[in-house]
Scaffold this motif. Sequence first.
Motif, PDB file in Angstrom:
ATOM      1  N   GLY B 194       0.817  -1.210   0.000  1.00 34.56           N
ATOM      2  CA  GLY B 194       0.000   0.000   0.000  1.00 34.56           C
ATOM      3  C   GLY B 194       0.846   1.252   0.000  1.00 34.56           C
ATOM      4  O   GLY B 194       2.072   1.183  -0.125  1.00 34.56           O
ATOM      5  N   ARG B 195       0.173   2.383   0.109  1.00 35.51           N
ATOM      6  CA  ARG B 195       0.863   3.668   0.108  1.00 35.51           C
ATOM      7  C   ARG B 195       0.788   4.289   1.501  1.00 35.51           C
ATOM      8  O   ARG B 195       0.022   3.845   2.353  1.00 35.51           O
ATOM      9  CB  ARG B 195       0.192   4.624  -0.888  1.00 35.51           C
ATOM     10  CG  ARG B 195       0.305   4.190  -2.329  1.00 35.51           C
ATOM     11  CD  ARG B 195      -0.649   5.017  -3.200  1.00 35.51           C
ATOM     12  NE  ARG B 195      -0.713   4.473  -4.551  1.00 35.51           N
ATOM     13  CZ  ARG B 195       0.075   4.862  -5.557  1.00 35.51           C
ATOM     14  NH1 ARG B 195       0.966   5.810  -5.375  1.00 35.51           N
ATOM     15  NH2 ARG B 195      -0.036   4.314  -6.754  1.00 35.51           N
ATOM     16  N   THR B 197      -0.640   6.949   2.209  1.00 28.69           N
ATOM     17  CA  THR B 197      -2.005   7.419   2.470  1.00 28.69           C
ATOM     18  C   THR B 197      -2.902   6.297   3.011  1.00 28.69           C
ATOM     19  O   THR B 197      -3.762   6.540   3.848  1.00 28.69           O
ATOM     20  CB  THR B 197      -2.616   7.987   1.173  1.00 28.69           C
ATOM     21  OG1 THR B 197      -2.281   7.123   0.082  1.00 28.69           O
ATOM     22  CG2 THR B 197      -2.074   9.375   0.888  1.00 28.69           C
ATOM     23  N   ASP B 198      -2.655   5.061   2.524  1.00 29.82           N
ATOM     24  CA  ASP B 198      -3.430   3.927   3.046  1.00 29.82           C
ATOM     25  C   ASP B 198      -3.148   3.726   4.540  1.00 29.82           C
ATOM     26  O   ASP B 198      -4.044   3.384   5.313  1.00 29.82           O
ATOM     27  CB  ASP B 198      -3.074   2.635   2.296  1.00 29.82           C
ATOM     28  CG  ASP B 198      -3.371   2.752   0.805  1.00 29.82           C
ATOM     29  OD1 ASP B 198      -4.386   3.386   0.461  1.00 29.82           O
ATOM     30  OD2 ASP B 198      -2.567   2.233   0.008  1.00 29.82           O
ATOM     31  N   ASN B 201      -4.902   6.195   6.642  1.00 32.48           N
ATOM     32  CA  ASN B 201      -6.287   5.777   6.750  1.00 32.48           C
ATOM     33  C   ASN B 201      -6.457   4.702   7.822  1.00 32.48           C
ATOM     34  O   ASN B 201      -7.399   4.736   8.622  1.00 32.48           O
ATOM     35  CB  ASN B 201      -6.740   5.275   5.376  1.00 32.48           C
ATOM     36  CG  ASN B 201      -8.218   4.995   5.336  1.00 32.48           C
ATOM     37  OD1 ASN B 201      -8.975   5.585   6.106  1.00 32.48           O
ATOM     38  ND2 ASN B 201      -8.624   4.085   4.469  1.00 32.48           N
ATOM     39  N   GLU B 226      -5.339  13.310   2.884  1.00 33.08           N
ATOM     40  CA  GLU B 226      -5.720  12.186   3.756  1.00 33.08           C
ATOM     41  C   GLU B 226      -5.816  12.637   5.211  1.00 33.08           C
ATOM     42  O   GLU B 226      -6.708  12.211   5.954  1.00 33.08           O
ATOM     43  CB  GLU B 226      -4.688  11.064   3.595  1.00 33.08           C
ATOM     44  CG  GLU B 226      -5.182   9.678   3.970  1.00 33.08           C
ATOM     45  CD  GLU B 226      -6.326   9.178   3.101  1.00 33.08           C
ATOM     46  OE1 GLU B 226      -6.377   9.540   1.908  1.00 33.08           O
ATOM     47  OE2 GLU B 226      -7.182   8.454   3.643  1.00 33.08           O
TER      48      GLU B 226
END
Lengths: 358, 284
Positions: B194-195, B197-198, B201, B226
């Motif tokens: 993932g990134r 930003t994930d 989250n 985000e």
Amino acid sequence: MSQSLLLKKTDFSIFFQTLKSLGKFFAPVRVSEQSFSFKEIETEAQIAWEALRTILPPKKFFYPPSETLVEYSGNEIREVKPEMNFQVLFGVHPCDLAGLGIMDTIFEAGPADTHYLQRRKESLIIGLSCMPDKYCFCKSMGTSCATKGYDIFLTDLGDAFFVQVETPRGIESLENCRQIFTSVSETDKDNYKDYWERRDKAFTNGFEPDNLRATMDMEWNNEIWDELGKRCLSCGNCTPVCPTCYCFDLVDIASLNGDSGSRVREWDSCQFVGFAQVAGDYNFRPTPVDRLKFWYRHKLHGFDDPYGFKTCVGCGRCTVSCPAGIDDLVDVVKKLQGQRESRNDSSEAGGENESQIK
Amino acid sequence: MNHKLNEQTTPFMPTRGVIRSIIPMAADNMLFQITVNGSGLPNCLPGQFVQLWVPGVGESPISVCSGHVGSTLELMVRKVGRVTSALFQMQEGDWVGLRGPYGHGFPMNSLEGKDICLIAGGLGVAPIRSVWQYILDHREKYGRVVLIYGMRHSVDLLFRQEFALLHRRRDMDVFIAAEELLGPALPPVSVQLGRVTDMINLADLEGNFEVAVCGPPVMYKYVVAELKKKNIPESKIWLSLERHMKCGIGKCGHCFIGGALTCQAGPVFNLTDLRLLPEVIECA
């Protein structure tokens, strides 16, 4: 408080000889049909009294185009101190004096640039009044009357100079020729005021400066930058000729065997493509548009916040030296201001501002 | 003007440092431990940088990546240009020049008492490491700590040994993400697909969080977006920006963002300050 004195032009030779005995004497000299340059002179006759703007501003005397700062050899690093010769700089006009004042502020700000300040300390600056030509717009930039950057200022009253001595160093420099100066009369004062009034009315170039800050902020995305950027050659001419452009590069020059070498400071230009590039080839200002409008903003608004002054002094050198004919700063500002006014007239004036803030 | 100018040294004079050790980390990344003689450099604050000079080649601005400096400082260097390539040719015992530390780092004093979220992308982990090391040295002064570190390929993971230890700590949440899981598995560090930003989250950012971010320029706008979803106000977001800080002392002009010098006003900026500058390409 400055000291006011009168110097008859017939006595200027004595003044010249006295100043010349203090060190190297530099003054504007005609170097071609249309251009002048600050050069070391031997005789009074070499002074080009008619010179308005020299090719390079006087910053070159304190901040040379190339200078070695540090040398290393084996394990040793040592500073290369600037060579010090007392220098007299004669015939500096108000715009260039304002430029020196700005350079002083920037190089004095901590950590101070000791090389610049040492050279500055070892010099005497004599300012000289001037009548504007069609490129001069110092009046718009608020730099038409010298307030700093000089020791002595001469206002040309025809057969005499109205002399204002501003610094202790200026007072000291006159000690050996004090007899040629007289105190000023009421008539001299009137003549002085007349001169500056006439000069004030002689400006034909310029713009209304009050809204510059707002204009430069609001018009950051104006299409005029794209038009100018398309024609900009990124040659960088506008920066070395500017009295307040001080950006530099630091480069290493190593000996062939690599055991010794030096670190050299060289004038750089924000108009060059690699100026804002970082390692890995990411460029924060990749296009001429990015670079050109950065320069304009820097001159007209960039230092409002950190220092409280603008870094354009209205000398007109950028306009004169631009090979593409796009660096007419006054024309650009007037166009930006015009756009702003016409947009304010329409009912959708607010839209553009909002998109800028985001 | 100062009357003792002749006695003053130019601010461009480097201090000698000796390379004590060179530790390869991932492809083209090495950690340099450099010792400075005697009074050498003042202590570095998290987020500050030094000018590293390879004699005969040039200087490069490099973030200090160690939290507690003393006479030895650690620089994580990626081979991307002329100076860093020359540095990679050097050996333990060779000398280099250092100037600094320069700039405003992360405001560690005013962050005291707050929960801290650290977000690093790629090599941006270097200055962020100086922050977590500082926080762990003064752990009682800070609240919850969330550390998020993202990279393109999992083999690019830097400070693997250190992350293995951080994973075991109970007083911080560590999220590591890679866009592609390449090469052998990396136990004992768990890298998720993932990134960054994930991971934002996923993370629990409920509380009184202040966020410190460092990564490639392209990362910031996505991170900021985000963080907004997590209701973090802009005044609590601190970004370390990259520009070419050639002199480090506000003179050479290379690192201007509008009228602000990154080497003096930054490299760490509060997001609300950046909103007032043109040319901040990092924030949409």
